[in-house]
Design a protein around this motif. Structure first.
Motif, mmCIF file in Angstrom:
data_model
loop_
_atom_site.group_PDB
_atom_site.id
_atom_site.type_symbol
_atom_site.label_atom_id
_atom_site.label_comp_id
_atom_site.label_asym_id
_atom_site.label_seq_id
_atom_site.Cartn_x
_atom_site.Cartn_y
_atom_site.Cartn_z
ATOM 1 N N TRP A 1 59.055 -38.617 -44.341
ATOM 2 C CA TRP A 1 60.537 -38.570 -44.516
ATOM 3 C C TRP A 1 61.025 -38.990 -45.814
ATOM 4 O O TRP A 1 60.633 -39.886 -46.566
ATOM 5 C CB TRP A 1 60.986 -39.237 -43.442
ATOM 6 C CG TRP A 1 60.950 -38.563 -42.036
ATOM 7 C CD1 TRP A 1 62.006 -37.775 -41.267
ATOM 8 C CD2 TRP A 1 60.116 -38.733 -41.057
ATOM 9 N NE1 TRP A 1 61.389 -37.465 -40.042
ATOM 10 C CE2 TRP A 1 59.929 -38.131 -39.931
ATOM 11 C CE3 TRP A 1 58.752 -39.441 -40.844
ATOM 12 C CZ2 TRP A 1 59.343 -37.846 -38.727
ATOM 13 C CZ3 TRP A 1 57.922 -39.488 -39.796
ATOM 14 C CH2 TRP A 1 58.377 -38.703 -38.876
ATOM 15 N N TRP B 1 65.088 -32.784 -46.008
ATOM 16 C CA TRP B 1 65.767 -32.668 -44.684
ATOM 17 C C TRP B 1 65.089 -32.200 -43.486
ATOM 18 O O TRP B 1 65.069 -32.759 -42.553
ATOM 19 C CB TRP B 1 67.286 -31.965 -44.798
ATOM 20 C CG TRP B 1 66.865 -30.260 -44.689
ATOM 21 C CD1 TRP B 1 66.686 -29.463 -45.744
ATOM 22 C CD2 TRP B 1 67.101 -29.550 -43.394
ATOM 23 N NE1 TRP B 1 66.578 -28.172 -45.080
ATOM 24 C CE2 TRP B 1 66.901 -28.296 -43.602
ATOM 25 C CE3 TRP B 1 67.145 -30.096 -42.165
ATOM 26 C CZ2 TRP B 1 66.896 -27.279 -42.807
ATOM 27 C CZ3 TRP B 1 67.303 -29.204 -41.123
ATOM 28 C CH2 TRP B 1 67.260 -27.789 -41.296
ATOM 29 N N GLU B 2 64.053 -31.458 -43.796
ATOM 30 C CA GLU B 2 63.190 -31.079 -42.631
ATOM 31 C C GLU B 2 62.049 -31.979 -42.362
ATOM 32 O O GLU B 2 61.390 -31.716 -41.350
ATOM 33 C CB GLU B 2 62.698 -29.769 -42.722
ATOM 34 C CG GLU B 2 63.554 -28.314 -42.652
ATOM 35 C CD GLU B 2 63.173 -26.919 -42.841
ATOM 36 O OE1 GLU B 2 63.499 -26.310 -41.928
ATOM 37 O OE2 GLU B 2 62.613 -26.792 -43.725
ATOM 38 N N ALA C 1 57.138 -27.865 -41.454
ATOM 39 C CA ALA C 1 58.273 -28.712 -41.249
ATOM 40 C C ALA C 1 58.375 -29.438 -39.993
ATOM 41 O O ALA C 1 57.751 -29.146 -38.953
ATOM 42 C CB ALA C 1 59.716 -27.743 -41.228
ATOM 43 N N TRP C 2 58.943 -30.674 -39.929
ATOM 44 C CA TRP C 2 59.029 -31.460 -38.623
ATOM 45 C C TRP C 2 59.968 -30.595 -37.689
ATOM 46 O O TRP C 2 60.742 -30.184 -37.916
ATOM 47 C CB TRP C 2 59.697 -32.850 -38.830
ATOM 48 C CG TRP C 2 59.275 -33.735 -37.780
ATOM 49 C CD1 TRP C 2 60.295 -34.059 -36.513
ATOM 50 C CD2 TRP C 2 58.200 -34.478 -37.488
ATOM 51 N NE1 TRP C 2 59.698 -34.977 -35.986
ATOM 52 C CE2 TRP C 2 58.260 -35.202 -36.467
ATOM 53 C CE3 TRP C 2 56.911 -34.459 -38.081
ATOM 54 C CZ2 TRP C 2 57.460 -36.056 -35.881
ATOM 55 C CZ3 TRP C 2 56.023 -35.370 -37.509
ATOM 56 C CH2 TRP C 2 56.081 -36.118 -36.561
ATOM 57 N N TYR D 1 62.148 -30.187 -35.258
ATOM 58 C CA TYR D 1 63.238 -30.876 -34.625
ATOM 59 C C TYR D 1 63.758 -29.701 -33.631
ATOM 60 O O TYR D 1 63.745 -28.708 -33.731
ATOM 61 C CB TYR D 1 64.376 -31.205 -35.505
ATOM 62 C CG TYR D 1 63.941 -32.318 -36.478
ATOM 63 C CD1 TYR D 1 63.961 -33.599 -35.828
ATOM 64 C CD2 TYR D 1 64.007 -32.271 -37.654
ATOM 65 C CE1 TYR D 1 63.648 -34.652 -37.106
ATOM 66 C CE2 TYR D 1 63.757 -33.060 -38.839
ATOM 67 C CZ TYR D 1 63.579 -34.183 -38.310
ATOM 68 O OH TYR D 1 63.401 -35.258 -39.365
ATOM 69 N N SER E 1 70.651 -31.467 -42.301
ATOM 70 C CA SER E 1 70.796 -30.176 -42.872
ATOM 71 C C SER E 1 70.252 -29.726 -44.367
ATOM 72 O O SER E 1 70.259 -30.893 -45.036
ATOM 73 C CB SER E 1 71.951 -29.181 -42.639
ATOM 74 O OG SER E 1 73.160 -29.882 -43.349
ATOM 75 N N ALA E 2 70.109 -28.794 -44.764
ATOM 76 C CA ALA E 2 69.862 -28.748 -46.362
ATOM 77 C C ALA E 2 71.029 -28.968 -47.072
ATOM 78 O O ALA E 2 70.659 -29.514 -48.271
ATOM 79 C CB ALA E 2 69.513 -27.109 -46.592
ATOM 80 N N GLY F 1 68.334 -35.019 -45.083
ATOM 81 C CA GLY F 1 67.534 -35.533 -43.859
ATOM 82 C C GLY F 1 67.550 -36.982 -43.343
ATOM 83 O O GLY F 1 68.254 -37.753 -43.875
#
Length: 696
Positions: free
Chosen positions: A128, A133-134, A152-153, A155, A289-290, A294
């Motif tokens: 992280w 952000w992802e 990407a994680w 979520y 978000s982008a 994050g």
């Protein structure tokens, strides 16, 4: 031999003390401390021995790095070394299994590396950063650890919140139902909005009918605090003993949910019922978000994944559904549903770390907080208590050892521990480096990162490893019984500096070291296995030559063969000539250890201190399994002391010395004389105790 005037010196439990404490004989730790401890560590029971050496793992990639560990089982773990745009993955048997440079890993920049946060569990590692952000998800293939998938994680259902943008707002709408018995002549009622109640008004109007009643209700609600505009009451329909109205909170009141209720005050033959037709809310936007950035990191608490420190709301914590670490749907109403928490609604504090230690502890840049709730309940807010008013250092993770949580204050110069006190129901902070972190050149200062190495095998105790900003490596041995933290330094042979440190699942310490511009990865091995650094395990050929040492070209090395040390040699063409044929050898570079006692000061019976030149003229040591020792005193360089006995059989493999060893004839005199124990050539060293012969 010079008269022995001091007591038996058997303890080095206080480690290297601060320079400002030299001569402070009224300090209880003075006689268990040292002026210098380099390459040796205290043994809590008695004396000291050598710190571990290190084996060569492989070439490093960059001096700018960060490390994390994925623990799979008691026998398997992976060390991940993250450098700009790259992750190198090493197995605990010191084999590099994979290098990942694709996907989101490629977006990791040098500027991000110090602020990366990690979490590893069940073949998955998360990385992280507020600008990723992802986040990055690395997944290991259990059937082939050379295969790691990058994504990407994942979520799910990110929380939507108000981050100061322009959002769609929904009106809050209620329906009011009035019923009464036949023949009822008057109907009086009152209305409550957000706990504020209007005056009672008539709900029958023989002239204007229920349209006039709606206007009267609207006018009365508008007299309540904060509701002067935006409330609209409309008559819908009626029957002989029934009427229906809608109450809409719109305009300036739109986008929020209100509590509305009605009461009949003059009779029990009528009723007023309310129903929430539409819940008012502001749509908001995703917490991460982008555009907004994050989360800063993730931790686990009560089987919830706790994502903390999002860039847009730095004091917020997104808690997943229990057992479902990717589900952040805060709209769900079950008891195990996800929830969104914050230290404060509006604050400039940034959560830098979360830790599960009896309670959920949040470390911020301005303080340390803990949630006093025993369990996290869906509809019960967490009670955050400020336990410490100083913030934690941004990139130095807190650790747990022997029931305490250790962390570094935000200036990097103070090491604290906190423990929970059930009596005061608070976490009590304690400074830990008062004896060895006072002066700028003391050991426990400017801490960059720290890891815990738990006792295994031949280790004598747990170790707290500290990497300093200047690249020096410090070892702290915690003596909980005596409330002492003993600090000593792990010397980097060849004048190098360390850039990275971690401890894997098998309690092996991994170091990224730079020597003369060359970056290498090394793994520590206990001194019973390895006396050297950057060491190689080889077998000499029939001519006694050891090959495969190209990483040591141009360096001065030593060789340990059959418990005997040979050298020094200079490596050329990746080889050295040891003169011992067809034998296993451990070959590496070496840094001499050093133990220097605290200065000896004469104290009279009336506690007067006499300061005048003196000398250490002799010493009687008790050594265990020792192969090499050098003794110096009074500011003089140490000189080698022979441990060979006349009874030793020189045709047999060399045996280490155990027993009493007197050393006389130490020359020189000076103010504040000290005794120095060191080596001029490698070998095992274990000092159980010694008695100095001091003349003051």
């Amino acid at each position: 031999m010079t008269r022995i005037s001091g007591p038996l010196k058997s303890s080095a439990n206080a480690g290297q003390l601060s320079k400002s404490l030299l001569g402070k004989v009224n300090l209880k730790q003075y006689y268990s401390g040292a002026k210098r401890m380099l390459g040796v560590e205290p043994i809590p029971q008695s004396g000291f021995n050598l710190l571990p050496g290190s084996r060569y793992a492989g070439a490093g990639v960059s001096a700018i790095c960060n490390k994390t560990v994925l623990r799979i089982s008691d026998t398997l773990s992976y060390t991940l070394i993250v450098t700009p745009g790259r992750v190198d993955i090493w197995r605990n048997d010191v084999i590099k299994v994979a290098t990942v440079t694709t996907g989101a890993v490629a977006a990791i920049t040098a500027a991000m590396l110090p602020d990366l946060r990690f979490y590893g569990e069940a073949n998955t590692v998360g990385i992280w950063h507020v600008d990723l952000w992802e986040a990055v998800r690395l997944v290991r293939d259990p059937a082939n650890d050379a295969s790691w998938t990058v994504s990407a994680w994942p979520y799910g259902e990110l929380p939507e919140v108000d981050l100061g943008g322009t959002y769609t707002k929904t009106d809050d709408i209620w329906t009011l139902y009035l019923r009464w018995s036949d023949g009822l002549g008057t109907l009086i009622g009152a209305f409550t909005v957000e706990g504020n109640t209007t005056d009672a008004i008539s709900l029958f109007d023989s002239v204007g009918g229920f349209t006039a009643v709606a206007a009267a209700i609207q006018a009365e609600i508008s007299t309540l605090p904060g509701l002067s505009t935006g409330v609209n009451v409309a008559f819908i329909r009626d029957a002989s003993d029934y009427a229906e109205f809608t109450i809409t909170f719109s305009g300036a009141l739109s986008g929020a949910e209100y509590q509305f209720d009605a009461q009949i005050t003059n009779t029990s033959s009528a009723s007023a019922l309310t129903s929430h037709t539409q819940v008012g809310k502001t749509a908001g936007e995703a917490l991460i978000s982008a555009a907004r950035g994050g989360f800063a990191g993730m931790s686990l608490f009560q089987d919830r994944a706790c994502y903390f420190g999002p860039k847009a709301k730095t004091a917020a914590i997104g808690m997943s559904r229990i057992g479902e670490y990717f589900d952040l749907n805060i709209e769900a109403q079950q008891e195990n549903a996800a929830r969104l928490e914050a230290l404060r609604s509006q604050t400039s504090e940034r959560i830098l770390y979360l830790m599960d230690a009896t309670y959920l502890i949040a470390f911020t840049n301005q303080g340390v907080y803990f949630a006093s709730n025993r369990t996290i309940e869906r509809n019960k807010p967490l009670n955050w208590v400020n336990a410490f008013e100083y913030g934690i250092k941004q990139n130095c993770q807190p650790v747990k050892l022997e029931g305490k949580v250790y962390f570094v204050a935000n200036d990097g110069g103070r090491l604290y521990s906190i423990t929970y006190d059930a009596v005061s129901e608070m976490f009590a902070p304690n400074p830990e480096n008062d004896l060895n972190g006072v002066d700028p050149d003391d050991l426990v200062r400017d801490i960059k990162t720290m890891w815990v190495q738990h006792k295994t095998g031949s280790m004598v105790s747990d170790r707290l490893w500290l990497l300093r900003e200047d690249g020096r490596v410090i070892v702290c041995v915690i003596n909980k019984t005596q409330e002492i933290m003993a600090a000593c330094e792990w010397p980097i042979a060849g004048g190098g500096v360390a850039h990275g440190l971690s401890v894997d699942g098998q309690e092996q310490v991994w170091l990224t070291i730079e020597r003369n511009g060359t970056i290498v990865e090394e793994v520590l091995e206990e001194e019973s296995v390895n006396l050297f650094q950057m060491a190689f395990s080889v077998t000499t050929d029939l001519a006694g030559q050891a090959s495969g040492l190209s990483a040591l070209n141009g360096r001065t090395v030593w060789a340990l063969i059959d418990n005997d040390v040979y050298g020094p040699f200079t490596v050329s063409g990746g080889a050295v000539q040891t003169g011992v044929a067809s034998r296993p050898a451990k070959i590496g570079i070496w840094a001499a250890p050093l133990y220097e006692s605290m200065p000896y000061v004469q104290v009279l019976q009336n506690d007067d201190v006499v300061r005048r030149p003196g000398k250490v003229g002799s010493v009687r040591l008790y050594l265990e399994n020792t192969a090499s020792i050098a003794i110096g005193a009074n500011g003089r360089a140490p000189r080698d002391v022979s441990l060979t006995l006349s009874s030793d059989d020189l045709d047999q493999p060399k045996k280490n010395f155990t027993g009493h060893k007197p050393v006389a004839g130490l020359v020189g005199a000076c103010m504040d004389p000290t005794l120095t124990i060191s080596q001029v050539r490698p070998g095992r060293l274990r000092v159980r105790d010694y008695i100095p012969g001091v003349k003051l």
